[in-house]
Design a protein around this motif. Structure first.
Motif, short mmCIF file in Angstrom:
data_model
loop_
_atom_site.label_atom_id
_atom_site.label_comp_id
_atom_site.label_asym_id
_atom_site.label_seq_id
_atom_site.Cartn_x
_atom_site.Cartn_y
_atom_site.Cartn_z
N ASP A 145 0.84 -1.21 0.00
CA ASP A 145 0.00 0.00 0.00
C ASP A 145 0.87 1.26 0.00
O ASP A 145 0.53 2.25 -0.67
CB ASP A 145 -0.92 0.00 1.21
N LYS A 146 1.98 1.22 0.71
CA LYS A 146 2.87 2.38 0.76
C LYS A 146 3.47 2.67 -0.62
O LYS A 146 3.53 3.82 -1.07
CB LYS A 146 3.98 2.14 1.79
N GLN A 147 3.94 1.62 -1.31
CA GLN A 147 4.50 1.81 -2.64
C GLN A 147 3.43 2.32 -3.62
O GLN A 147 3.72 3.13 -4.50
CB GLN A 147 5.08 0.50 -3.15
N LYS A 148 2.21 1.83 -3.47
CA LYS A 148 1.14 2.28 -4.36
C LYS A 148 0.83 3.75 -4.14
O LYS A 148 0.59 4.50 -5.10
CB LYS A 148 -0.10 1.42 -4.12
N ASP A 149 0.86 4.18 -2.87
CA ASP A 149 0.61 5.60 -2.60
C ASP A 149 1.75 6.47 -3.11
O ASP A 149 1.51 7.57 -3.64
CB ASP A 149 0.42 5.81 -1.09
N ASP A 150 2.98 6.00 -2.97
CA ASP A 150 4.12 6.79 -3.43
C ASP A 150 4.17 6.90 -4.95
O ASP A 150 4.52 7.95 -5.50
CB ASP A 150 5.43 6.18 -2.91
N ALA A 151 3.85 5.81 -5.65
CA ALA A 151 3.94 5.82 -7.11
C ALA A 151 2.76 6.51 -7.76
O ALA A 151 2.89 7.05 -8.86
CB ALA A 151 4.06 4.39 -7.63
N GLY A 152 1.62 6.50 -7.12
CA GLY A 152 0.45 7.15 -7.69
C GLY A 152 -0.04 6.40 -8.91
O GLY A 152 -0.18 5.17 -8.92
N GLU A 153 -0.31 7.16 -9.98
CA GLU A 153 -0.82 6.54 -11.21
C GLU A 153 0.24 5.68 -11.90
O GLU A 153 -0.10 4.78 -12.67
CB GLU A 153 -1.31 7.63 -12.16
N GLU A 154 1.51 5.98 -11.65
CA GLU A 154 2.57 5.20 -12.27
C GLU A 154 2.67 3.78 -11.71
O GLU A 154 3.40 2.94 -12.26
CB GLU A 154 3.92 5.91 -12.08
N PHE A 155 1.95 3.52 -10.61
CA PHE A 155 2.02 2.19 -10.01
C PHE A 155 1.46 1.14 -10.97
O PHE A 155 1.95 0.02 -11.03
CB PHE A 155 1.24 2.18 -8.69
N TYR A 156 0.43 1.52 -11.73
CA TYR A 156 -0.13 0.64 -12.73
C TYR A 156 0.48 0.99 -14.08
O TYR A 156 0.06 1.95 -14.74
CB TYR A 156 -1.66 0.76 -12.77
N ALA A 157 1.51 0.25 -14.43
CA ALA A 157 2.31 0.60 -15.60
C ALA A 157 1.51 0.44 -16.88
O ALA A 157 0.67 -0.46 -17.01
CB ALA A 157 3.56 -0.26 -15.66
N THR A 158 1.78 1.33 -17.82
CA THR A 158 1.21 1.26 -19.17
C THR A 158 2.34 1.24 -20.18
O THR A 158 3.52 1.15 -19.82
CB THR A 158 0.28 2.45 -19.41
N ALA A 159 1.99 1.33 -21.44
CA ALA A 159 3.01 1.33 -22.49
C ALA A 159 3.89 2.58 -22.43
O ALA A 159 5.04 2.56 -22.90
CB ALA A 159 2.34 1.22 -23.86
N ASN A 160 3.39 3.64 -21.85
CA ASN A 160 4.15 4.90 -21.79
C ASN A 160 4.80 5.13 -20.43
O ASN A 160 5.35 6.20 -20.19
CB ASN A 160 3.22 6.08 -22.12
N SER A 161 4.73 4.16 -19.53
CA SER A 161 5.30 4.33 -18.19
C SER A 161 6.80 4.12 -18.23
O SER A 161 7.31 3.22 -18.91
CB SER A 161 4.66 3.35 -17.21
N LEU A 162 7.52 5.00 -17.50
CA LEU A 162 8.98 4.89 -17.41
C LEU A 162 9.35 4.82 -15.93
O LEU A 162 9.78 5.79 -15.31
CB LEU A 162 9.66 6.11 -18.07
N ILE A 163 9.13 3.64 -15.34
CA ILE A 163 9.41 3.47 -13.92
C ILE A 163 10.56 2.49 -13.69
O ILE A 163 10.86 2.14 -12.56
CB ILE A 163 8.15 2.97 -13.17
N HIS A 164 11.18 2.01 -14.76
CA HIS A 164 12.27 1.04 -14.61
C HIS A 164 13.47 1.70 -13.93
O HIS A 164 13.93 2.78 -14.35
CB HIS A 164 12.68 0.50 -15.97
#
Length: 238
Positions: A145-164
């Motif tokens: 839950d903490k990581q989900k709150d910190d990442a926000g919308e980027e937590f659910y990666a899409t084709a345009n997400s750059l979280i690597h």
């Protein structure tokens, strides 16, 4: 005074001797025909038994089990068809027909059965190792839950997400990974079949096969050839 017959000492005037002889002859012929029919029937039954025994001997060794299996499958198909016509669920009907003793016996057999099928290649062994490690993972929902709150919308990666490369593991997670890797190394070393070699021992072989042969020869003939070997090593052999 009436005359008497010589055959059975019965008066000939009554005609009884001729009738009695004919009746006995007919009875003997009837018994003969009955014996003949029984002999033919026995011969026929014996031939059928021999033919059936020969047919059974020519069948495969597991024919009885195959036959029982086919009969069971036929009964299952008939039961499924009957349940389908009545609009009932076959699995439910089957469970209702199972007794408590049979269910308990099947559960005991299932527990005794070895659930490990083994592996056929190294890829299968690696997959089994991955499944075993995944089963040991205990998720931390608070950290999730903490990581989900910190990442926000980027937590659910899409084709345009750059979280690597942006995730920084916690110290507890790193320690847990190190402990698990050390545990795997220790276990792998315990079950390793790699032969241990003594670096200080004399090398008197050219390959591993030759080394095994020398060990066997030393075990059986070492005490008889020890002096010859020492003389050859010292150079004092005659």
């Amino acid at each position: 005074m009436a005359a008497h017959c010589e055959v059975q000492d019965i008066p000939c005037s009554s005609g009884e001797p001729a009738i009695s002889a004919a009746a006995k002859r007919e009875e003997r012929l009837k018994r003969f025909r009955d014996l003949h029919l029984k002999r033919n029937e026995s011969r026929k039954l014996n031939h059928q038994a021999v033919a059936e025994e020969d047919r059974i001997l020519k069948l495969p060794a597991n024919w009885e089990s195959k036959k029982a299996r086919l009969e069971w499958e036929l009964k299952v198909e008939e039961k499924k068809k009957e349940c389908l016509e009545k609009g009932e669920d076959y699995e439910r009907v089957k469970l209702l027909e199972i007794s408590a003793d049979d269910a308990e016996r099947w559960e005991r057999k299932k527990k005794k059965k070895n659930s490990d099928p083994g592996f056929s290649d190294f890829a299968a062994a690696q997959f089994r190792q991955y499944q075993r490690l995944v089963k040991q993972i205990k998720p931390d929902l608070e950290e999730y839950d903490k990581q989900k709150d910190d990442a926000g919308e980027e937590f659910y990666a899409t084709a345009n997400s750059l979280i690597h490369g942006t995730h920084i593991p916690s110290k507890a997670g790193v320690d847990r990974l190190v402990a698990d890797v050390e545990k795997q190394i220790e276990k792998r070393a315990k079950y390793s079949r790699r032969r241990r070699y003594n670096d200080d021992a004399d090398i008197d072989y050219i390959n591993e096969r030759n080394a095994n042969f020398n060990k066997k020869a030393e075990r059986f003939y070492g005490k008889y050839t020890a002096e010859i070997k020492q003389n050859l090593e010292r150079g004092t052999a005659v």
